[in-house]
Scaffold this active site. Structure first.
Site, mmCIF file in Angstrom:
data_model
loop_
_atom_site.group_PDB
_atom_site.id
_atom_site.type_symbol
_atom_site.label_atom_id
_atom_site.label_comp_id
_atom_site.label_asym_id
_atom_site.label_seq_id
_atom_site.Cartn_x
_atom_site.Cartn_y
_atom_site.Cartn_z
ATOM 1 N N LYS A 192 59.194 64.475 50.546
ATOM 2 C CA LYS A 192 59.849 65.678 50.021
ATOM 3 C C LYS A 192 59.345 65.890 48.599
ATOM 4 C CE LYS A 192 62.994 68.663 48.467
ATOM 5 N NZ LYS A 192 62.518 68.768 47.060
ATOM 6 N N GLY A 245 62.902 60.538 39.820
ATOM 7 C CA GLY A 245 63.406 61.802 39.293
ATOM 8 C C GLY A 245 64.545 61.576 38.323
ATOM 9 N N SER A 246 65.449 62.524 38.250
ATOM 10 C CA SER A 246 66.521 62.463 37.262
ATOM 11 C C SER A 246 67.629 61.515 37.689
ATOM 12 C CB SER A 246 67.111 63.858 37.044
ATOM 13 O OG SER A 246 67.859 64.256 38.182
ATOM 14 N N GLY A 250 69.516 60.898 41.288
ATOM 15 C CA GLY A 250 69.567 59.526 41.780
ATOM 16 C C GLY A 250 70.977 59.109 42.158
ATOM 17 N N GLU A 268 63.912 55.385 40.596
ATOM 18 C CA GLU A 268 63.328 55.354 39.247
ATOM 19 C C GLU A 268 63.759 56.642 38.586
ATOM 20 O OE1 GLU A 268 61.519 56.591 36.353
ATOM 21 O OE2 GLU A 268 59.590 56.521 37.408
ATOM 22 N N CYS A 303 58.028 59.973 32.508
ATOM 23 C CA CYS A 303 59.300 59.250 32.522
ATOM 24 C C CYS A 303 59.356 58.155 31.468
ATOM 25 C CB CYS A 303 59.573 58.678 33.911
ATOM 26 S SG CYS A 303 58.209 57.763 34.625
ATOM 27 N N GLU A 402 67.157 62.425 27.889
ATOM 28 C CA GLU A 402 65.756 62.612 28.266
ATOM 29 C C GLU A 402 65.407 64.098 28.232
ATOM 30 O OE1 GLU A 402 62.757 60.634 31.461
ATOM 31 O OE2 GLU A 402 64.543 61.577 32.297
#
Length: 499
Positions: A192, A245-246, A250, A268, A303, A402
């Site tokens: 995805k 991703g964020s 997550g 991650e 990241c 972030e």
């Protein structure tokens, strides 16, 4: 793609691209079941490149059924590991043979400089697939040390139907970090891609099929996170999800797992890397170069970007001058120009988010000493100047959250203990870096910093042989290296008593 090419010739090549814009399910490209699409907008100039199939629950269910059928009948997992290796090697070769096309797709889709797409992203993607292909027939099962009348075999078996949900900042590389180990170990994989960057994923599906990966083993389901992503996260017949991703997403995937079939989840989820420079650093110029590129490479959309620069008080002014000098020398501009080193922000939403954080930094009392503005507005694309804040306190939001853009926050510290305290004062723990000429100090600080990677006298070091992942809310599980195989395999104990 040769750097000698002009921007006009590269634009000409880009105009000849054929965009794959349908989902790749059960060995074929197909529209979303309900016919919906979403616009694929290039951050280079704001134009719509194509309209991508926006998959929903029906499409996800079809892909999962195909993946399950492929796994259960063994059309891939029952291949001898050496055969899987050969097919994955062909896949890697095909990626390299389509370097120009894939690099252009990556740059048009998410705004990174074409030179980076060509020299970094495509080769790294192929190298990752090839490395795990080579591992396929070199990772052994184990026999436990038991009593004389016992044979205990420890087998590593594929987990089943794996979903990889990847971000938009390194679409191909992040996908390869999951495709490689998942397929090498015999799983069926559904990829995805982020809705901001689906083009290379959809092209990779075609190359995988050309390489000989059987129908249903590698599929690509594009769509919105709240629709396709949620449907995959909640699906009762998905065995594992590997996500980059964020943190927000997550945590949703963990929730979906608990509310469905307790599928395995590996995460991650970003970072706020402290880049620590001690006054005894032997080469301040090298450290300044690393500090600037550590935040402005890939437009800061990394990241593990060194977004918090921690400098010992006694050298702060001198060092910041050097960092600014490196930043001013960077070639900022159109990502299709082979001379460009810093390109466009991925989309309008991220562009506005970064600008809002720049405004917030000024409101919080940080001192803006470089950049901070929109650039190249006339292009129609999404560009922000490399930005540096000084006099940042670690309690400020620009130091804690972030940003995922070209924004550097500069903080000071008194000594190594103070630097570690500030460095660890974050919800994240993905990476950290320390510059010092004292080997004792380097070892002590590396041990004390709570991060999955700690770089000494360099930044962003590592290769495919070393694991990558984080502590705390940066997630759990590792990409890269043989340790990544743990995410995609089950350990089975077979205990035999001899009579």
């Amino acid at each position: 793609m040769s750097a000698a090419l002009s921007i006009d010739s590269i634009k000409s090549q880009a105009e000849g691209l054929d965009f794959r814009n349908q989902a790749f399910i059960a060995g074929a490209y197909r529209d979303a079941a309900d016919g919906r699409t979403f616009d694929c907008i290039s951050p280079v100039d704001g134009r719509v490149l194509t309209r991508i199939a926006s998959c929903g629950e029906a499409d996800v269910d079809l892909a999962v059924q195909a993946a399950r059928a492929a796994f259960e009948d063994g059309r891939w997992r029952n291949f001898a590991p050496a055969k899987r290796k050969r097919i994955l090697q062909i896949f890697a070769d095909l990626i390299l043979s389509h370097t120009t096309e894939l690099a252009l797709l990556e740059t048009l889709d998410m705004g990174k400089p074409i030179t980076d797409s060509t020299r970094i992203d495509v080769p790294a993607t192929a190298n990752c697939i090839r490395w795990y292909a080579e591992a396929a027939d070199k990772v052994y099962d184990e026999v436990a040390p038991t009593a004389e009348n016992i044979i205990a075999m420890l087998r590593r078996e594929p987990v089943g139907v794996v979903v990889a949900i990847v971000p938009w900042n390194f679409p191909m590389i992040m996908a390869a970090w999951k495709i490689g180990p998942a397929l090498a170990t015999g799983n069926s994989l559904i990829l995805k891609p982020a809705e901001q960057s689906s083009l290379t994923a959809l092209r990779l599906a075609e190359l995988a099929a050309e390489a000989g990966i059987p129908e249903g083993v590698f599929q690509v389901v594009p769509g919105l996170g709240e629709e396709a992503g949620q449907a995959l996260g909640r699906h009762m017949d998905v065995d594992a999800i590997a996500f980059t991703g964020s943190g927000e997403v997550g945590k949703l995937l963990l929730k979906y797992s608990g509310e469905s079939n307790m599928k395995r989840v590996a995460l991650e989820c970003g970072g706020k890397t402290p880049h620590i420079v001690m006054s005894d650093t032997a080469d301040l110029d090298a450290a300044a170069n690393a500090a600037a590129w550590g935040i402005f490479f890939n437009q800061g959309e990394v990241c593990n970007a060194g977004s918090r620069l921690l400098v010992e008080e006694s050298i702060k002014e001198e060092f910041l001058e050097k960092v600014q000098g490196v930043a001013r020398s960077m070639r900022f501009g159109n990502p299709l120009d082979p001379e460009t080193q810093v390109g466009a922000i991925v989309d309008q939403d991220q562009f506005q988010k970064v600008l809002s954080y720049i405004g917030l930094g000024a409101e919080e009392g940080a001192q803006l000493i470089m950049g901070g503005k929109q650039a190249m507005a006339e292009s129609g694309g999404f560009y922000i100047e490399p930005t540096i804040f000084d006099r940042v306190d670690n309690t400020m939001r620009i130091a804690q959250e972030e940003i995922f853009g070209p924004v550097l926050s500069t903080l000071t510290f008194k000594d190594g203990e103070d630097a570690v305290r500030i460095g660890n004062d974050t919800i994240y723990g993905l990476a950290a870096a320390v510059w010092t000429n004292d080997v004792n100090k380097a070892h002590k600080m590396a041990k004390a910093l709570r991060a999955g990677s700690v770089w000494i006298n360099c930044f962003d070091g590592g290769d495919i042989t070393t694991p990558f992942g984080g502590y705390k809310q940066s997630g759990f599980g590792r990409d890269k290296s043989l340790h990544a195989l743990d995410k995609y395999t089950e350990l089975k104990t077979i205990w035999i008593e001899l009579h």
